[in-house]
Enzyme design. Structure first.
Site, mmCIF file in Angstrom:
data_model
loop_
_atom_site.group_PDB
_atom_site.id
_atom_site.type_symbol
_atom_site.label_atom_id
_atom_site.label_comp_id
_atom_site.label_asym_id
_atom_site.label_seq_id
_atom_site.Cartn_x
_atom_site.Cartn_y
_atom_site.Cartn_z
ATOM 1 N N GLY A 136 0.851 -1.196 0.000
ATOM 2 C CA GLY A 136 0.000 0.000 0.000
ATOM 3 C C GLY A 136 0.878 1.233 0.000
ATOM 4 N N SER A 192 0.975 7.146 14.490
ATOM 5 C CA SER A 192 0.532 8.533 14.542
ATOM 6 C C SER A 192 1.642 9.482 14.129
ATOM 7 C CB SER A 192 0.060 8.898 15.945
ATOM 8 O OG SER A 192 -0.297 10.268 15.980
ATOM 9 N N GLY A 238 0.915 11.594 11.087
ATOM 10 C CA GLY A 238 0.578 12.082 9.757
ATOM 11 C C GLY A 238 1.692 11.824 8.762
ATOM 12 N N LYS A 253 -4.264 3.664 20.012
ATOM 13 C CA LYS A 253 -4.244 4.683 18.947
ATOM 14 C C LYS A 253 -5.607 5.383 18.851
ATOM 15 C CE LYS A 253 -2.893 6.956 15.203
ATOM 16 N NZ LYS A 253 -3.963 7.275 14.363
ATOM 17 N N HIS A 287 -5.738 7.838 21.604
ATOM 18 C CA HIS A 287 -4.869 8.964 21.206
ATOM 19 C C HIS A 287 -5.664 9.938 20.334
ATOM 20 C CE1 HIS A 287 -2.542 10.898 18.006
ATOM 21 N NE2 HIS A 287 -1.537 10.992 18.862
ATOM 22 N N ASN A 288 -6.373 9.396 19.335
ATOM 23 C CA ASN A 288 -7.118 10.257 18.422
ATOM 24 C C ASN A 288 -8.290 10.940 19.122
ATOM 25 O OD1 ASN A 288 -5.329 9.053 16.632
ATOM 26 N ND2 ASN A 288 -6.821 8.959 14.984
ATOM 27 N N GLU A 307 -6.916 13.758 20.922
ATOM 28 C CA GLU A 307 -6.567 14.745 19.893
ATOM 29 C C GLU A 307 -7.795 15.595 19.521
ATOM 30 O OE1 GLU A 307 -5.811 14.303 15.182
ATOM 31 O OE2 GLU A 307 -4.637 12.930 16.436
ATOM 32 N N LYS A 320 -13.104 11.421 10.838
ATOM 33 C CA LYS A 320 -12.830 10.174 10.118
ATOM 34 C C LYS A 320 -13.336 8.917 10.835
ATOM 35 C CE LYS A 320 -9.269 10.873 6.723
ATOM 36 N NZ LYS A 320 -7.857 10.814 6.426
#
Length: 485
Positions: free
Chosen positions: A15, A134, A136, A188, A191-192, A195, A266
């Site tokens: 990918g 994480s 980006g 994760k 974490h988001n 955020e 998202k």
């Protein structure tokens, strides 16, 4: 371009969209790694090879050639869109991999999907690892924060590879073996969620300062730049100053004033809240941040409601500097609540899914590479080091002192926002949670009385054990009930 024997790679990437290609380049730039690459459309693979000859990629156009290009135990990192696409690639790899090989899903998968996949793939003898990544695009290339789950066996092979590409904070790589199966993707997700809260709180701080003081975005950028030199120092505060400084080339106006005020999401923020509801953990600051984005994205409703009444008097603060300092303190206190709630959910998730998650280690790996990287994450690590069984992060000495110092300012800001008619859902819900947490008695007693009245749900008494029910439709006497809990 197909692989014909020759070079053996120790890690492969499947990918090659932006995150995948940046991670492949990051891996290739570290000593000791040779990177195999494969993409469903071969053109992407060719383009990456052509653009980065220095990387020495071992490229394949079929999944069989890709598998053949990897040394054993084969290790492949999947970077494709979460969902059905991930399952399709996993199935392809399982068909060409052997027992002991490792498949790593580095996408934003829902942790329950990761638990399901790990269980199914374990039957084949292949190791499956869900890893939250994480940071980006920039983090992927220069060093992300990585949160892998999976077995201890897979970590032995994977650990050195992931340590080689992770961000480094104070000399330590920002990666740790979080726990088994879905633990990495779970952490994760949290974490988001944090955020989301962090971003909403910063946006509310900006809005209050702008409306209250009349300062321009460029002037407020300087406020955030100054804050970034103190206890609020973090990636999100830093980029906020950058965004507010930006001038739109077309109109000459501040860019923030020409961006449509509808925020997208998202999924990971909503998953954090949905999972918290299932676990019975109040993450109100995170939930309000998710809902604030939902509200922003309802232009028809907002237009219809735009003439609803608000405060009759216009609002302007008398002492801009004092107000800005109040907002800074309110932001810090609310941020502490967001982290405290997030870590509560980590504790509850670990208990529910039988994960051994080291909370101090999680705070440490969030210090670099990731979106919520912040100076005060060290304080979280110290708090859990001092008391691994800490019942709520906000009660640890450092955070207790910080909230003590901030609470009067926090109350002034929430009051001012309410009186001025300025929405501050994350600030105000964080304060309400704080007050709920420290209350000596909550109105939940009345809720229990109501539940017993209409549904005979029973209640407990403060003066002894047992469950009780009042015969509300009878003579209103109390009977001892069989406790159904």
């Amino acid at each position: 371009m197909s692989h014909q024997g020759g070079t053996q790679a120790n890690i492969g990437v499947v990918g090659l969209a932006v995150m995948g290609s940046n991670l492949a380049r990051n891996l290739a730039s570290r000593e000791g790694n040779t990177v195999a690459i494969y993409n469903r459309s071969p053109q992407k693979t060719r383009d990456l090879v052509d653009e980065h000859p220095e990387a020495g990629f071992v490229a394949s156009e079929s999944i069989e050639d890709f598998a053949a290009s990897l040394s054993k135990p084969r290790t492949a990192l999947i970077m494709v869109k979460a969902g059905a696409g991930t399952d399709a690639v996993i199935d392809q790899l399982v068909a060409v991999f052997e027992p002991g090989d490792i498949i790593v899903d580095g996408g934003n998968a829902l942790f329950t999907d990761t638990i399901r996949r790990e269980k199914a793939i374990r039957e084949t003898g292949i190791n499956f690892v869900g890893a939250g990544i994480s940071g980006g695009e920039e983090g992927a290339l220069l060093g992300p924060s990585i949160m892998p789950g999976g077995s201890a066996e897979s970590w032995e092979t994977l650990g050195p590879i992931l340590r080689s590409i992770a961000a480094v904070a104070e000399g330590e790589p920002c990666v740790t073996h979080v726990g088994t199966d879905g633990a990495g993707h779970f952490v994760k997700m949290i974490h988001n969620g944090i955020e989301y809260a962090d971003m909403q709180l910063i946006a509310e701080a900006y809005d209050l300062i702008r409306r209250g003081t009349g300062k321009s975005p460029a002037e407020i950028a300087e406020v955030f730049a100054a804050w970034n030199k103190g206890e609020l120092e973090s990636y999100l505060i830093e980029i906020t100053a950058e965004v507010l400084r930006q001038v739109d080339a077309k109109t000459g106006r501040p860019l923030v004033d020409v961006i449509v005020d509808e925020a997208g999401a998202k999924g990971t923020g909503a998953w954090t809240v949905q999972t918290a509801l299932d676990l019975g953990i109040p993450v109100s600051g995170i939930a309000e941040a998710v809902f604030a984005r939902s509200l922003s994205s309802k232009p028809a409703q907002r237009k219809a409601a735009s003439d609803l009444p608000g405060p009759s008097e216009s609002w302007q603060v008398t002492d801009a500097d004092a107000f800005i300092e109040d907002v800074r303190l309110a932001l810090y206190a609310s941020k502490i609540i967001a982290y405290s709630q997030g870590f509560d959910e980590i504790v509850a998730g670990a208990e529910e899914y039988d994960w051994d998650i080291k909370k101090g280690a999680i705070a440490k790996i969030w210090r670099g590479g990731c979106i919520i990287r912040a100076q005060f994450l060290n304080r979280i690590t110290e708090a859990y080091d001092a008391d691994p069984r800490l019942v709520a992060l906000v009660t640890a000495p450092y955070f207790r002192d910080a909230v003590t110092k901030a609470q009067a300012a926090w109350r002034r800001v929430v009051t001012a926002a309410a009186q001025a008619g300025i929405p501050s859902p994350a600030f105000s819900s964080s304060l309400a949670y704080y007050d709920g947490l420290r209350a000596d008695r909550l109105p939940a007693a009345l809720v229990q009385g109501q539940r017993d009245f209409f549904g005979a749900h029973t209640y407990k008494r403060i003066d002894g054990p047992g469950a009780f029910h009042t015969l509300w439709s009878g003579d209103r006497s109390e009977i001892e009930a069989v406790d159904t809990h």
